[in-house]
Design an enzyme around this catalytic site. Structure first.
Site, PDB file in Angstrom:
ATOM      1  N   LYS A  13       0.836  -1.208   0.000  1.00  0.00           N
ATOM      2  CA  LYS A  13       0.000   0.000   0.000  1.00  0.00           C
ATOM      3  C   LYS A  13       0.870   1.256   0.000  1.00  0.00           C
ATOM      4  CE  LYS A  13      -2.131  -0.862   3.887  1.00  0.00           C
ATOM      5  NZ  LYS A  13      -1.484  -2.092   4.372  1.00  0.00           N
ATOM      6  N   ARG A  88      -9.362   0.739   9.182  1.00  0.00           N
ATOM      7  CA  ARG A  88      -8.858  -0.603   9.499  1.00  0.00           C
ATOM      8  C   ARG A  88      -9.879  -1.453  10.233  1.00  0.00           C
ATOM      9  NH1 ARG A  88      -2.914   0.483   9.167  1.00  0.00           N
ATOM     10  NH2 ARG A  88      -1.819  -1.450   9.615  1.00  0.00           N
ATOM     11  N   ARG A 127      11.783  -5.479   4.426  1.00  0.00           N
ATOM     12  CA  ARG A 127      11.428  -4.058   4.297  1.00  0.00           C
ATOM     13  C   ARG A 127      12.352  -3.154   5.112  1.00  0.00           C
ATOM     14  NH1 ARG A 127       5.221  -2.661   4.964  1.00  0.00           N
ATOM     15  NH2 ARG A 127       5.479  -3.280   7.131  1.00  0.00           N
ATOM     16  N   ARG A 164      11.633  -1.232  10.601  1.00  0.00           N
ATOM     17  CA  ARG A 164      10.581  -0.818  11.547  1.00  0.00           C
ATOM     18  C   ARG A 164      10.541  -1.770  12.732  1.00  0.00           C
ATOM     19  NH1 ARG A 164       5.087   0.115   8.247  1.00  0.00           N
ATOM     20  NH2 ARG A 164       4.299  -0.846  10.134  1.00  0.00           N
ATOM     21  N   ARG A 175      -0.189  -8.658  13.624  1.00  0.00           N
ATOM     22  CA  ARG A 175      -0.765  -7.663  12.699  1.00  0.00           C
ATOM     23  C   ARG A 175      -1.557  -8.348  11.587  1.00  0.00           C
ATOM     24  NH1 ARG A 175       4.516  -4.877  11.171  1.00  0.00           N
ATOM     25  NH2 ARG A 175       3.314  -3.659   9.694  1.00  0.00           N
TER      26      ARG A 175
END
Ligand code: AMP
Length: 349
Positions: A13, A88, A127, A164, A175
Site C-alpha cells: 500500500k 482498518r 522491508r 521498523r 498484525r
C-alpha cells in the site's frame, strides 16, 4: 481522486501510494506514518499509541479518527487523497463515511491489494525505510549497496535505512491476525457500496502499478460487482521447453511463492464461479448436456426400456459432489494462506 488502499501489512500500500502521489499529485495519508511521527515526537497521542503499535494491535479509534479528521481538512487534501492503512475496522469505515459526506467528498474507489500470505512475510522481513525521507525499500528487490548509491532527497546524502520495530516476526503475526479479523470485513462493506476493486498485488512493482491504475479507471459495474485485475504473465504454467532465464527466475521465486500457484488456481476457480452461475441462469451452463442426458434416461425409463426398469443410477450424478471443497475457505484468503504455509513448513521438517 479519493482512494482507499486496502490490504494486509506488506501488500505494498505504502509503495504504491507513493507512486500514485507522483502521478496524480494528491497526498498519501498514512495513519501508520502519522502515528509513527507522533511516537517519534513524544506527543501525548504518540505515547498512548506506542504500546498498541509495538504489540501489533490497532490504536484506539478515537485517536486515529481525530488524526484523520485533522489531516483531511488540510488544503492539499481538497484535491483528493490516498488513504493508506485507514480505515482498518468497521467503526472507522463508518466514521469515514460520515466525515466524507459532511465534507461532500465521497470515496471514488477502494482498491483491495491481494497478496499471498507467504509473500507478505517475505516482503515484511526485507522491508527497510529511509529514516530521513521515509521512502520504503526492500532488500529482496533493492540490496543495501544499491540503495546507498541513490541520494536521499531530504539530506542529499545516501539513504539511512532502518527496519521498523514492528516488523519483527511476533508482531507481524499479530498484525496479520488483526488484518484478518478486523480489516478484511471491509472488503464486503465496500463491495456493497459499489466502490470496491481488487487487484493481484504480487509480481513486479511496475506491473502492480499498472494494474492499480487500470483498476482505478475501471468503473464499478454494479453494487455487488468487483473488477478483478489479475497478473496475466503469472497465469502461465511452466512448460518443459522454458528458457534458462525463466528457469532461474522460477528458482529465485520458488521459496516465497511456493504456494502461490495452487492458490492462484483456487482464485481463478473462485473468479470463474460467478460466471458459471450467471451462465447457468442464462441457460448456457456447461452442465446442461448432463441434464439433457439425465432427461433422456428418464424418458427411456418412462418408455419402459430394460435399463430404466432395472432402476440403475447414472454415475454422472456423482459429479456435483466435487464442487464442495473449492467453496470452503473462499471467504478467508489470509487464513487459508496461513494454513497452507503451515502445511508447507510441516512438509519441509
Ligand atoms: P502501518 O504502518 O499501516 O502498518 O501501521 C502500523 C501500526 O500503526 C499498526 O500496526 C497499528 O498499530 C497502527 N495503526 C495504523 N493505522 C491504524 C488505524 N487506522 N487504526 C488503528 N491503528 C492503526
Amino acid at each position: 481522486m479519493r482512494i482507499v488502499l486496502l490490504g494486509a501489512p506488506g501488500s505494498g500500500k505504502g509503495t504504491q501510494s507513493q507512486r500514485l502521489v507522483q502521478r496524480h499529485g494528491i497526498p498519501q495519508i498514512s495513519t501508520g506514518d502519522l502515528l509513527r511521527a507522533a511516537v517519534a515526537n513524544g506527543t501525548d497521542l504518540g505515547l498512548k499509541a506506542k504500546e498498541a503499535m509495538d504489540s501489533g494491535r490497532l490504536v484506539e479509534d478515537d485517536i486515529v479518527l481525530g488524526m484523520i479528521r485533522e489531516r483531511l481538512s488540510e488544503p492539499d487534501a481538497q484535491r483528493g487523497f490516498i488513504l493508506d492503512g485507514f480505515p482498518r475496522n468497521l467503526a472507522q469505515a463508518q466514521a469515514l463515511d460520515v466525515l466524507l459526506s459532511e465534507l461532500g467528498q465521497p470515496l471514488d474507489a477502494v482498491v483491495q491489494m491481494d497478496v499471498d500470505y507467504g509473500e507478505l512475510l517475505r516482503r515484511i522481513s526485507g522491508r527497510r525505510t529511509c529514516a530521513d525521507c521515509g521512502r520504503v525499500f526492500n532488500l529482496l528487490t533493492c540490496p543495501p549497496g544499491q540503495a546507498d548509491k541513490e541520494t536521499c532527497p531530504k539530506t542529499g546524502g545516501p539513504h539511512r535505512l532502518f527496519q521498523r520495530p514492528d516488523d519483527n516476526e511476533a508482531t507481524v503475526a499479530q498484525r496479520l491476525k488483526v488484518y484478518d479479523e478486523k480489516t478484511k470485513p471491509l472488503v464486503e462493506f465496500y463491495r456493497t457500496q459499489g466502490v470496491l476493486r481488487s487487484i493481484d498485488a504480487e509480481g513486479e512493482l511496475d506491473d502492480v502499478t499498472q494494474r492499480l491504475e487500470q483498476a482505478l479507471r475501471a468503473p464499478p459495474s454494479s453494487k455487488v460487482a468487483t473488477a478483478v485485475t489479475k497478473a496475466p504473465a503469472r497465469k502461465s504454467t511452466r512448460k518443459p521447453g522454458r528458457t534458462g532465464a525463466t528457469k532461474a527466475k522460477g528458482r529465485r521465486t520458488a521459496r516465497g511463492q511456493g504456494n502461490a500457484k495452487g492458490k492462484r488456481a483456487a482464485k481463478t476457480r473462485r473468479a470463474a464461479k460467478p460466471k458459471s452461475v450467471a451462465a447457468k441462469r442464462a441457460g448456457t451452463s456447461k452442465r446442461a448436456p448432463v441434464k439433457t442426458r439425465a432427461a433422456k434416461k428418464s424418458a427411456l425409463r418412462q418408455a419402459g426400456s430394460a435399463r430404466g426398469r432395472a432402476g440403475k443410477k447414472s454415475p454422472a450424478k456423482k459429479a456435483p459432489a466435487t464442487k464442495a471443497p473449492a467453496k470452503k475457505g473462499a471467504g478467508n484468503r489470509v487464513s487459508g494462506k496461513r494454513a497452507a504455509g503451515r502445511t508447507k513448513r510441516a512438509g519441509k521438517r
